[in-house]
Scaffold this active site. Structure first.
Site, PDB file in Angstrom:
ATOM      1  N   SER A 166      -8.394  -8.898  -1.152  1.00 27.17           N
ATOM      2  CA  SER A 166      -7.174  -8.973  -0.510  1.00 27.17           C
ATOM      3  C   SER A 166      -6.444  -7.263   0.768  1.00 27.17           C
ATOM      4  CB  SER A 166      -6.711  -8.529  -1.909  1.00 27.17           C
ATOM      5  OG  SER A 166      -5.141  -7.363  -1.969  1.00 27.17           O
ATOM      6  N   SER A 167      -5.833  -7.247   0.694  1.00 27.48           N
ATOM      7  CA  SER A 167      -5.510  -6.182   1.901  1.00 27.48           C
ATOM      8  C   SER A 167      -5.449  -4.964   1.042  1.00 27.48           C
ATOM      9  CB  SER A 167      -4.091  -6.679   2.315  1.00 27.48           C
ATOM     10  OG  SER A 167      -2.583  -6.851   1.996  1.00 27.48           O
ATOM     11  N   CYS A 168      -5.314  -4.955  -0.149  1.00 27.04           N
ATOM     12  CA  CYS A 168      -5.396  -3.807  -1.311  1.00 27.04           C
ATOM     13  C   CYS A 168      -6.464  -3.041  -1.506  1.00 27.04           C
ATOM     14  CB  CYS A 168      -4.864  -3.741  -1.983  1.00 27.04           C
ATOM     15  SG  CYS A 168      -5.681  -4.685  -3.870  1.00 27.04           S
ATOM     16  N   TYR A 173      -8.445  -2.493  -9.142  1.00 29.35           N
ATOM     17  CA  TYR A 173      -8.470  -4.283  -8.637  1.00 29.35           C
ATOM     18  C   TYR A 173      -9.134  -4.129  -6.792  1.00 29.35           C
ATOM     19  CZ  TYR A 173      -7.040  -8.574  -5.841  1.00 29.35           C
ATOM     20  OH  TYR A 173      -6.269  -9.629  -5.575  1.00 29.35           O
ATOM     21  N   LYS A 188     -12.214  -5.824  -6.101  1.00 30.40           N
ATOM     22  CA  LYS A 188     -12.396  -6.599  -4.230  1.00 30.40           C
ATOM     23  C   LYS A 188     -13.429  -5.917  -3.588  1.00 30.40           C
ATOM     24  CE  LYS A 188     -10.388 -10.408  -5.196  1.00 30.40           C
ATOM     25  NZ  LYS A 188     -11.078 -11.649  -5.121  1.00 30.40           N
ATOM     26  N   HIS A 237       4.509 -11.258  -7.577  1.00 29.80           N
ATOM     27  CA  HIS A 237       4.658 -10.509  -6.298  1.00 29.80           C
ATOM     28  C   HIS A 237       6.116 -10.079  -6.359  1.00 29.80           C
ATOM     29  CE1 HIS A 237       0.294 -10.738  -5.531  1.00 29.80           C
ATOM     30  NE2 HIS A 237       0.212  -9.341  -5.455  1.00 29.80           N
TER      31      HIS A 237
HETATM   32  P1  GDP Z   1       2.443  -5.041  -3.995  1.00 28.65           P
HETATM   33  O1  GDP Z   1       2.350  -5.544  -2.288  1.00 28.65           O
HETATM   34  O2  GDP Z   1       0.894  -4.925  -4.161  1.00 28.65           O
HETATM   35  O3  GDP Z   1       2.842  -3.461  -3.666  1.00 28.65           O
HETATM   36  O4  GDP Z   1       3.355  -5.972  -4.520  1.00 28.65           O
HETATM   37  P2  GDP Z   1       4.146  -6.357  -5.116  1.00 28.65           P
HETATM   38  O5  GDP Z   1       4.317  -7.521  -4.016  1.00 28.65           O
HETATM   39  O6  GDP Z   1       4.884  -6.769  -6.020  1.00 28.65           O
HETATM   40  O7  GDP Z   1       5.588  -5.894  -4.446  1.00 28.65           O
HETATM   41  C1  GDP Z   1       5.556  -5.187  -2.958  1.00 28.65           C
HETATM   42  C2  GDP Z   1       7.025  -4.700  -3.069  1.00 28.65           C
HETATM   43  O8  GDP Z   1       7.967  -5.246  -3.018  1.00 28.65           O
HETATM   44  C3  GDP Z   1       7.206  -3.188  -3.727  1.00 28.65           C
HETATM   45  O9  GDP Z   1       7.077  -2.145  -3.313  1.00 28.65           O
HETATM   46  C4  GDP Z   1       7.333  -3.301  -4.654  1.00 28.65           C
HETATM   47  O10 GDP Z   1       8.274  -2.304  -5.404  1.00 28.65           O
HETATM   48  C5  GDP Z   1       8.617  -4.274  -3.977  1.00 28.65           C
HETATM   49  N1  GDP Z   1      10.140  -5.316  -5.087  1.00 28.65           N
HETATM   50  C6  GDP Z   1      11.116  -5.440  -5.110  1.00 28.65           C
HETATM   51  N2  GDP Z   1      11.338  -6.320  -5.690  1.00 28.65           N
HETATM   52  C7  GDP Z   1      10.834  -7.232  -6.684  1.00 28.65           C
HETATM   53  C8  GDP Z   1      10.334  -7.448  -7.383  1.00 28.65           C
HETATM   54  O11 GDP Z   1      11.141  -8.021  -8.859  1.00 28.65           O
HETATM   55  N3  GDP Z   1       9.687  -7.653  -8.120  1.00 28.65           N
HETATM   56  C9  GDP Z   1       7.762  -7.716  -7.285  1.00 28.65           C
HETATM   57  N4  GDP Z   1       6.422  -7.780  -7.793  1.00 28.65           N
HETATM   58  N5  GDP Z   1       7.516  -6.191  -6.527  1.00 28.65           N
HETATM   59  C10 GDP Z   1       9.154  -6.020  -5.976  1.00 28.65           C
END
Ligand code: GDP
Length: 313
Positions: free
Chosen positions: A108-110, A137, A141, A180
């Site tokens: 993953s990119s994280c 996580y 990875k 996500h």
């Molecule tokens: P990340 O890429 O590991 O940070 O994972 P996410 O895909 O869960 O979140 C990406 C970004 O989208 C973060 O800045 C979240 O705060 C934002 N975000 C906005 N609305 C939502 C939501 O309803 N669910 C999630 N998971 N993220 C959200």
């Protein structure tokens, strides 16, 4: 890989594994081996050992993992570390023991440091502190990458690793606590439209930037690497383009046809400010994505509508 080759896809029910299966089937592969998690607990060392001894796969796509969005990663920290360490250690070790010809591990990119220069080049691994919300996580990875590198250098195993950017597509997780951002917003906007709600809550400030790749493009890239790449250094997989969360939220709102307002909840975490992949190595090898974000999201919303009963239990 010969068309009759015995290919094990670990995690075949997930978004990534199911996309890899679709790709292999489309390419005419006939001997794809799968197990559901209730048939084979990949955290169980003895069970994984006897599975590999019995089935003797020649090629392995390691797409099984405990995955989730920012809240799930941050809440179930022990599980994200333990489950992923066990899954990848068991599979990679047994792949070595049973002389698997080639294995592709997906990360993953994280894995990259929170404040690494952008775009993220493969060489930035382990050059700084990780983003805290998904550190367990990421550590798991990074260990997977190191397992592949180490089994290659000590035992000569042809084990490679690929690091995909944020993914979306069929069979994604639509559970709002665990998902996500893209599946979460597709579901939230859709339900708000159906229920005539005036607002939808979106997390964070909207300013973080994310890169998104369709799962079918990822599967295509994995197949490409399995065919053409056999070196130690892992490979980034992405589009090389990113958008703000605000932009992607507006785009999904438009695709779904929700006409109300967005309400930004800044109590929820933003996560890492940006994680754009440098995909020049993959591009130089001759692979590029084909699905643009808008088209991919339109297809994903159609898939959500067709499978809503399955996805939203
Ligand atoms: P990340 O890429 O590991 O940070 O994972 P996410 O895909 O869960 O979140 C990406 C970004 O989208 C973060 O800045 C979240 O705060 C934002 N975000 C906005 N609305 C939502 C939501 O309803 N669910 C999630 N998971 N993220 C959200």
């Amino acid at each position: 890989m010969e068309k009759q080759a015995r290919i094990y896809v670990a995690g075949h029910r997930g978004m990534v594994g199911s996309a890899i299966i679709r790709k292999l089937q489309a390419e005419g592969y006939t001997t794809i081996i799968t197990r559901t998690s209730s048939e084979l607990d990949l955290r169980d060392q003895a069970a994984v050992a006897s599975f590999f001894e019995q089935e003797r796969p020649e090629y392995v796509f390691l797409a099984a993992a405990k995955v989730g969005g920012i809240m799930a990663n941050n809440t179930y920290r022990a599980e994200f570390l333990y489950d992923n360490l066990m899954i990848e250690s068991n599979i990679i070790h047994q792949a070595y023991k049973t002389s698997v010809k080639k294995l592709l591990f997906l990360g993953s990119s994280c894995i990259y440091p929170k404040l690494a220069p952008q775009p993220l080049k493969e060489e930035y691994l382990l050059s700084g502190f990780l983003e805290s919300t998904n550190e367990p996580y990421a550590i798991a990875k990074i260990t997977g990458i190191k397992l592949c590198e180490s089994y290659r250098s000590q035992y000569g195993c042809d084990f490679i690793s690929a690091m995909p950017t944020n993914l979306y597509g069929p069979n994604d997780n639509y559970d709002l606590q665990g998902s996500h951002v893209l599946p979460a917003l597709i579901r939230k906007f859709h339900e708000a439209k159906i229920n005539n709600q005036p607002t939808v809550e979106v997390w964070g400030t909207g300013s973080p930037m994310r890169e998104f790749l369709h799962a079918d493009d990822l599967a295509d890239a994995c197949f490409f690497l399995m065919e053409h790449y056999n070196d130690e250094l892992f490979v980034n997989i992405g589009t090389g383009e990113d958008v703000t969360i605000r932009e992607v939220a507006e785009l999904i709102k438009e695709i779904v046809g929700f006409e109300g307002e967005l309400r930004w909840n800044t109590e929820k975490p933003d996560g890492t400010p940006r994680k754009l992949m440098d995909v020049s190595r993959l591009h130089n090898m001759g692979w590029k994505h084909t699905t643009e974000l808008k088209e991919g999201l339109e297809r994903t919303y159609q898939d959500f509508l067709a499978n809503e009963v399955l996805y939203v239990e």
